[in-house]
Scaffold this motif. Structure first.
Motif, PDB file in Angstrom:
ATOM      1  N   LYS A 102      72.632 -40.698   0.058  1.00 48.24           N
ATOM      2  CA  LYS A 102      72.226 -40.640  -1.344  1.00 48.24           C
ATOM      3  C   LYS A 102      73.423 -40.726  -2.294  1.00 48.24           C
ATOM      4  CE  LYS A 102      67.830 -39.628  -0.472  1.00 48.24           C
ATOM      5  NZ  LYS A 102      66.729 -40.525  -0.792  1.00 48.24           N
ATOM      6  N   ASN A 119      71.954 -46.369  -6.981  1.00 49.13           N
ATOM      7  CA  ASN A 119      71.181 -45.253  -6.431  1.00 49.13           C
ATOM      8  C   ASN A 119      70.502 -44.451  -7.535  1.00 49.13           C
ATOM      9  OD1 ASN A 119      73.738 -45.210  -4.144  1.00 49.13           O
ATOM     10  ND2 ASN A 119      71.620 -45.340  -3.430  1.00 49.13           N
ATOM     11  N   GLN A 171      67.792 -42.550  -9.218  1.00 47.85           N
ATOM     12  CA  GLN A 171      66.630 -41.815  -8.724  1.00 47.85           C
ATOM     13  C   GLN A 171      66.155 -40.827  -9.777  1.00 47.85           C
ATOM     14  OE1 GLN A 171      68.489 -40.325  -5.007  1.00 47.85           O
ATOM     15  NE2 GLN A 171      66.915 -41.484  -3.932  1.00 47.85           N
ATOM     16  N   ARG A 177      63.235 -39.553  -5.766  1.00 46.49           N
ATOM     17  CA  ARG A 177      62.605 -40.810  -5.373  1.00 46.49           C
ATOM     18  C   ARG A 177      63.034 -41.915  -6.327  1.00 46.49           C
ATOM     19  NH1 ARG A 177      58.614 -42.370  -8.763  1.00 46.49           N
ATOM     20  NH2 ARG A 177      57.437 -40.835  -9.968  1.00 46.49           N
ATOM     21  N   ASP A 178      62.828 -43.148  -5.887  1.00 44.35           N
ATOM     22  CA  ASP A 178      63.165 -44.282  -6.739  1.00 44.35           C
ATOM     23  C   ASP A 178      62.225 -44.341  -7.933  1.00 44.35           C
ATOM     24  OD1 ASP A 178      65.181 -45.028  -5.045  1.00 44.35           O
ATOM     25  OD2 ASP A 178      63.973 -46.509  -3.957  1.00 44.35           O
ATOM     26  N   LYS A 204      67.810 -54.338  -6.656  1.00 42.49           N
ATOM     27  CA  LYS A 204      67.549 -53.324  -5.641  1.00 42.49           C
ATOM     28  C   LYS A 204      67.968 -53.880  -4.287  1.00 42.49           C
ATOM     29  CE  LYS A 204      64.016 -50.082  -4.046  1.00 42.49           C
ATOM     30  NZ  LYS A 204      62.633 -49.600  -4.231  1.00 42.49           N
ATOM     31  N   GLY A 252      70.190 -48.939  -3.333  1.00 41.96           N
ATOM     32  CA  GLY A 252      68.905 -48.616  -3.926  1.00 41.96           C
ATOM     33  C   GLY A 252      68.669 -49.395  -5.212  1.00 41.96           C
ATOM     34  N   SER A 253      68.042 -48.734  -6.177  1.00 46.33           N
ATOM     35  CA  SER A 253      67.864 -49.338  -7.502  1.00 46.33           C
ATOM     36  C   SER A 253      69.191 -49.275  -8.254  1.00 46.33           C
ATOM     37  CB  SER A 253      66.782 -48.599  -8.288  1.00 46.33           C
ATOM     38  OG  SER A 253      65.535 -48.722  -7.652  1.00 46.33           O
TER      39      SER A 253
END
Length: 357
Positions: free
Chosen positions: A96, A305, A307, A316-317, A337, A342-343
């Motif tokens: 993360k 990342n 979130q 969470r995304d 992404k 992640g995003s």
């Protein structure tokens, strides 16, 4: 003879008036000096230890119980919460928060000259020059109303910004600094940067709000990530802030945000500059690295990342991510992404240029 008497009278009047004007000016200067001194005494609390940073900052190690937050009338008898009763699930997972492209953890420059002892917090000392750069003593450490970001929620609620900033007006240099800003009424009357007013309660003795970040990313060079998290403790109702894996910095007491008792309706990430449009031209102030997002990694600035903490207090995304930029020829944004990023989004730009006059 009459003319001589009149001239003599005017000479006498001038001799008497001039000292009175001079005294008046001295009195005004003294009042301003007293105001500055009073404000400095209010902001700079007694220090157990002081550390001079290589960038010229002075970091005062102030006892936790003596920090500026407790000037707030509603915090006079406050019991300090020394740790959150809850962390969102996944905060400390390496996937993360770690960066495969960073070789060093980001800390702060003043660490090279010492650390604050347990039971204290590091506070960047406000200097006379800092106050004199502000448009007024009262406005020091506060945003101008025109800098309200758009789009924004209909409710004033809780606005807390953290990341990093460069602000010569506030700090007197071009260093990249860790900062926070909070307001509960859309910048009208409440809030400030860092610890420059009562509100945020700091518990950490290693990270100073407003102090220089070290090291920083370089264009086509090493890239370093700043990991930040803001979440609500569902038991106590306080809003906590964390820097990286190891530094839980402190919290904003829940009562500061009456419009945000349960949840947020919108979360924003991004960059911001002050555009004074001097002489009718857009500012040449850069955002991020000063490069447009299309240039990508190692050149453009980024958030990754991204979130949110959901209603079950899990990370969470986010869904339904939208982008907004006022002048894309000056600064732009590009989302995506992928994998362990992640995003994410790249953002920034040079400000005034051939396509942004």
């Amino acid at each position: 003879m009459a003319k001589m008497e009149v001239l003599g009278l005017w000479v006498l009047l001038i001799l008497f008036v001039m000292p009175m004007v001079s005294l008046g000016r001295t009195r005004v200067v003294s009042q301003n000096t007293l105001k500055v001194q009073k404000q400095l005494m209010q902001l700079n609390k007694p220090a157990v230890k002081s550390i001079k940073s290589p960038d010229g900052d002075i970091i005062d190690c102030v006892r936790v119980s003596r920090q500026p937050a407790f000037d707030h009338p509603q915090l006079q008898n406050h019991t300090i919460q020394m740790r959150p009763s809850f962390h969102p699930e996944g905060v400390f997972g390496e996937s993360k928060v770690s960066s495969s492209k960073s070789s060093k953890p980001i800390t702060q420059l003043w660490h090279t000259k010492g650390r604050c002892p347990e039971g204290t917090i590091p506070v960047r000392r406000t200097k006379k020059a800092d106050l004199l750069r502000a448009s007024s003593i009262k406005s020091y450490g506060r945003k101008k109303h025109r800098s309200i970001p758009k789009p924004r929620s209909a409710d004033p609620g809780f606005t807390s910004q953290s990341g990093h900033q460069v602000s010569p007006d506030l700090y007197g240099d071009n260093n990249t600094r860790l900062f926070t800003y909070w307001t509960s009424d859309a910048y009208q009357a409440t809030g400030c940067y860092n610890l420059l007013c009562s509100g945020f309660i700091q518990i950490n003795n290693e990270i100073a709000m407003g102090a220089s970040i070290y090291p920083v990313s370089g264009y086509k060079g090493s890239q370093f990530d700043i990991n930040l998290l803001v979440w609500k403790d569902p038991k106590e109702g306080n809003w906590w802030m964390q820097f990286g894996n190891n530094y839980v910095l402190g919290y904003w007491p829940g009562f500061l945000f009456p419009y945000l008792s349960d949840s947020a309706s919108m979360i924003e990430w991004g960059g911001e500059v002050v555009n004074s449009e001097s002489e009718g031209q857009h500012t040449s102030t850069q955002m991020g690295s000063g490069r447009f997002p299309d240039e990508g990694f190692g050149k453009a600035s980024y958030f990754r990342n991204i979130q949110i903490v959901d209603g079950s207090n899990n990370l969470r995304d986010p869904k339904d991510i939208g982008t907004y930029t006022e002048q894309p020829n000056c600064y732009d944004v590009k989302t995506g992404k992928m994998g362990d990023w992640g995003s994410y989004f790249y953002y920034g730009g040079p400000g005034r240029n051939a396509n942004c006059p």
